[in-house]
Design an enzyme around this catalytic site. Structure first.
Site, short mmCIF file in Angstrom:
data_model
loop_
_atom_site.label_atom_id
_atom_site.label_comp_id
_atom_site.label_asym_id
_atom_site.label_seq_id
_atom_site.Cartn_x
_atom_site.Cartn_y
_atom_site.Cartn_z
CG ASP A 119 2.35 3.87 5.36
OD1 ASP A 119 3.43 4.25 5.83
OD2 ASP A 119 1.46 4.65 4.96
CG HIS A 190 4.71 6.82 4.28
ND1 HIS A 190 4.63 6.79 5.65
CD2 HIS A 190 4.39 8.08 3.91
CE1 HIS A 190 4.24 7.98 6.11
NE2 HIS A 190 4.11 8.79 5.08
CD GLU A 276 3.38 12.38 6.15
OE1 GLU A 276 2.95 13.16 7.01
OE2 GLU A 276 3.14 11.15 6.15
#
Ligand code: ACM
Ligand code: ZN
Length: 704
Positions: A119, A190, A276
């Site tokens: 991440d 990410h 995201e």
């Protein structure tokens, strides 16, 4: 009872392999009687599950004798996929704890460990071909302090990673416990940690990593000055610097990484994340834009879909099935993809209707990083997912018919680690909710019975105590409910605890009295209550005004994730002081407006209306763009009231202001107040979550 009294007199456990009446699905029968224990099963895995059941039944009596009740149990899991996830990027956990976590999963008969390995805040798996991923990408110069946006940076270097040997050791350890380990390598978003290691993976290799000035560490400021411009992130959230979808070198890199990762993980599933991913950079990156033109992609969502499908093809060529978060639906689903539905159930429903396999992991109620208690005193990401809600969770949404429901492989709880810095906190968030989720995944829907589960919970706690596991006792919390009174004059404050052995005390100044029935609150005050000898305590401050406790209606329902206590939340006298740490004090609207009408009960002189809001752009929460108040007088049919006109006041809000209250001033005689707070709309470019609907969070409407 069978008494195990030691070697001389030990009872036997016999294992038998036999067909089961479950059409080839793993199942076991556990017989405990005076002859001993017999486990009959069609495979080894259910025999292992049977032993976990046996462990659950063991009690130690007052003479320290081990007791197992006689039982005859036939059992098989309702769902094939029974998962627990762990994020090791935001915080890193050593192999010793990963093994412990796997033991916990095994003890409650889960069969999948979803290992979130990469991440923005760290890359945690050694890749031989790209040594910088762990040399550089596994370490950050510091972390924000406290709850986002936090109070500065701790300036402590932080990191860690797993070697190839350690990964193999974990995978083997899990296999011996019949647990499949699914690796997650996040792309295209990410990806700050990978970009910090190899900046050419970014659309803009020369653009420094952005960390807000109040969140960045001293070392990072110095390093950026000295030319190391790409950094591992030090704060939480979503970041614009993502893998470039235009450059072939990105895909070469990802394929090389996949080659090594798939060597280490025999799992047929590979999770590529895909949640995201801001499109901000792709929109202005020449390579990404060329890729879109060359492939006739009409927008950046289609570019993301193209990215995901390209990786899927590669994974399929290696015999792997791809899993992605539900954003993989946007711009078109990859042909064989499995969807993990996290933003509620909608993604899972849509994917199942498209005949794609689905794993349900909706934030509400199976994000185990959310609070279990309304009186939570440790920092969590927010939300409220108590054990009751987990037990009540039904993985097959009612929107699906029987055929579509078959695409739901199962469910999983997610354990994001922004606020889980130590193993003991992970245990605290995991227990006892994992026990409830286990029953959701094993028991037939119609056999699930909360009352029966509650009856068995003390036994669960006893076992956790014995095993010295750190678990949440929120189940026994003092729980307060605030309700309107029948005549809308004041508020009822109701206190409850499930702890039958303790009295609730209400403290008012020097006065302490045992609680017997709901308290009527009709002026500003603070109530302090305790359970027994301080086993649980709470304070509640009430601030009264003309709207408090009055009748209120709202037109648009808030999001299921932030429903507060319904419309009444806005006039319950409780003004939020702790932001999202007390998210249940808010109504949250994703992209939609607040449209509320308060009935003051009679015409009153009004001079000031105050709307309490939250602004946290890092969490996609924006001020409303505009607030409109309509003052509606009551015209007595008998004609006694004067004929006062309805009037409206509109306030336009400057989005750059840091407000937590919006005041509308006007002197007016009226009975009804109609208030519309317009959602900000789409999050603007350059901000976290750009392009997504903004959240509108409101917690109270004051009328003076
Ligand atoms: C997620 O929680 N971003 C999948
Ligand atoms: Zn690009």
């Amino acid at each position: 009872m069978v008494y195990f009294t030691g070697a001389n007199n030990a009872a036997d456990i016999a294992f038998k392999n036999q067909r089961m009446p479950t059409s080839g699905k793993p199942a076991y029968q556990l017989d405990i009687n005076k002859l001993g224990v017999t486990v009959t099963s069609n495979f080894d895995e259910p025999a292992f599950n049977a032993i976990q059941t046996l462990f659950q039944l063991i009690r130690i009596d007052t003479n320290k004798q081990m007791q197992i009740p006689f039982a005859k149990i036939f059992d098989h899991a309702r769902f094939d996929y029974r998962g627990m996830h762990l994020d090791v990027a935001r915080h890193f956990f050593p192999v010793s704890f990963i093994k412990k976590y796997i033991d916990y999963l095994a003890a409650y008969k889960f069969n999948t460990f979803h290992w979130h390995l990469t991440d923005d805040q760290g890359w945690r798996i050694d890749i031989k071909k790209y040594p910088e991923l762990t040399k550089t990408g596994a370490w950050r110069n510091g972390s924000i302090v406290g709850r986002y946006p936090g109070k500065g940076n701790d300036n402590k270097p932080y990191g860690g990673f797993y070697t190839e040997a350690e990964i193999k050791e974990v995978v083997q350890y899990a296999k011996e416990r019949y647990i499949n380990v699914i690796p997650e390598i996040e792309m295209p978003g990410h990806s700050s940690a990978a970009i910090a290691a190899y900046r050419w993976l970014s659309c803009f290799p020369e653009k420094p990593t952005e960390i807000p000035a109040n969140m960045i560490s001293h070392n990072s400021i110095d390093e950026q000055k000295n030319g190391r411009i790409k950094l591992v992130q030090e704060t939480w959230g979503v970041f614009d610097d993502v893998f470039c979808a235009g450059k072939d070198s990105t895909f070469k890199f990802l394929e090389d990484v996949i080659d090594e990762v798939t060597e280490l993980f025999p799992s047929k599933y590979f999770h590529l994340g895909a949640d995201e991913c801001p499109k901000t950079h792709w929109k202005i990156c020449p390579a990404c834009q060329k890729r879109m033109r060359d492939n006739n992609l009409k927008d950046e969502h289609e570019l993301q879909s193209w990215f995901v499908q390209r990786i899927e093809k590669y994974l399929n060529s290696k015999g792997k099935t791809m899993i992605g978060w539900d954003e993989i639906l946007e711009g078109g689903l990859a042909p064989k993809a499995v969807v993990m539905s996290w933003r509620g159930e909608a993604g899972g429903i849509e994917a199942a209707k498209q005949k794609h396999a689905v794993i349900m992991t909706p934030g509400n109620p199976v994000y185990f990083d959310h609070s279990q208690s309304k009186n939570e005193d440790s920092v969590t990401i927010g939300g409220y997912n108590p054990i009751e809600a987990v037990y009540d969770y039904e993985p097959i949404p009612k929107e699906l018919n029987a055929d579509e429901g078959k695409y739901i492989l199962g469910a999983q709880a997610n354990m994001w680690s922004e606020y889980l810095a130590y193993p003991s906190k992970v245990e605290y968030m995991l227990f006892p909710r994992i026990v409830a989720l286990s029953e959701v995944l094993w028991s037939p829907k119609e056999k699930r019975d909360w009352k029966d589960f509650e009856r068995r919970l003390p036994g669960v706690f006893e076992r956790l105590d014995k095993e010295k596991i750190n678990y949440s006792k929120a189940y026994y919390d003092l729980v307060a409910t605030v309700l309107p009174t029948e005549n809308y004059q004041g508020i009822l404050f109701d206190l409850k605890s499930k702890n039958p052995n303790e009295t609730i005390f209400v403290h008012g100044g020097d006065n302490v009295f045992p609680y017997t029935s709901p308290l009527v609150i009709n002026k500003s005050q603070t109530i302090n209550a305790t359970l027994g000898d301080n086993k649980s305590q709470l304070w509640q401050k009430f601030v009264f005004n003309k709207a408090t406790g009055k009748k209120i209606n709202i037109i648009t329902e808030p999001s299921k994730s932030y429903p507060g206590n319904g419309a009444f939340t806005l006039v319950d006298g409780i003004q939020n002081e702790k932001g999202l740490a007390k998210s249940s004090e808010f109504l949250g609207f994703s992209g939609t407006n607040l449209d509320a009408t308060i009935d003051l009960g009679k015409n009153m002189d009004v001079s000031n209306i105050t709307l309490h809001v939250l602004k946290m752009e890092g969490s996609w929460i924006y001020l409303p763009g505009q607030v409109e108040v309509t003052y509606i007088p009551y015209h007595d049919p008998a004609g006694i009231s004067p004929d006062i006109p309805i009037e409206m006041v509109t306030a336009t809000i400057n989005p750059n202001e840091d407000l937590n209250k919006i005041e509308i001033k006007k002197e007016k005689l009226c009975r009804y107040i109609h208030l519309v707070a317009k959602n900000y709309g789409s999050i603007p470019a350059g901000k976290p979550g750009a392009g997504n609907p903004a959240w509108l969070f409101v917690d109270e409407i004051e009328v003076h």
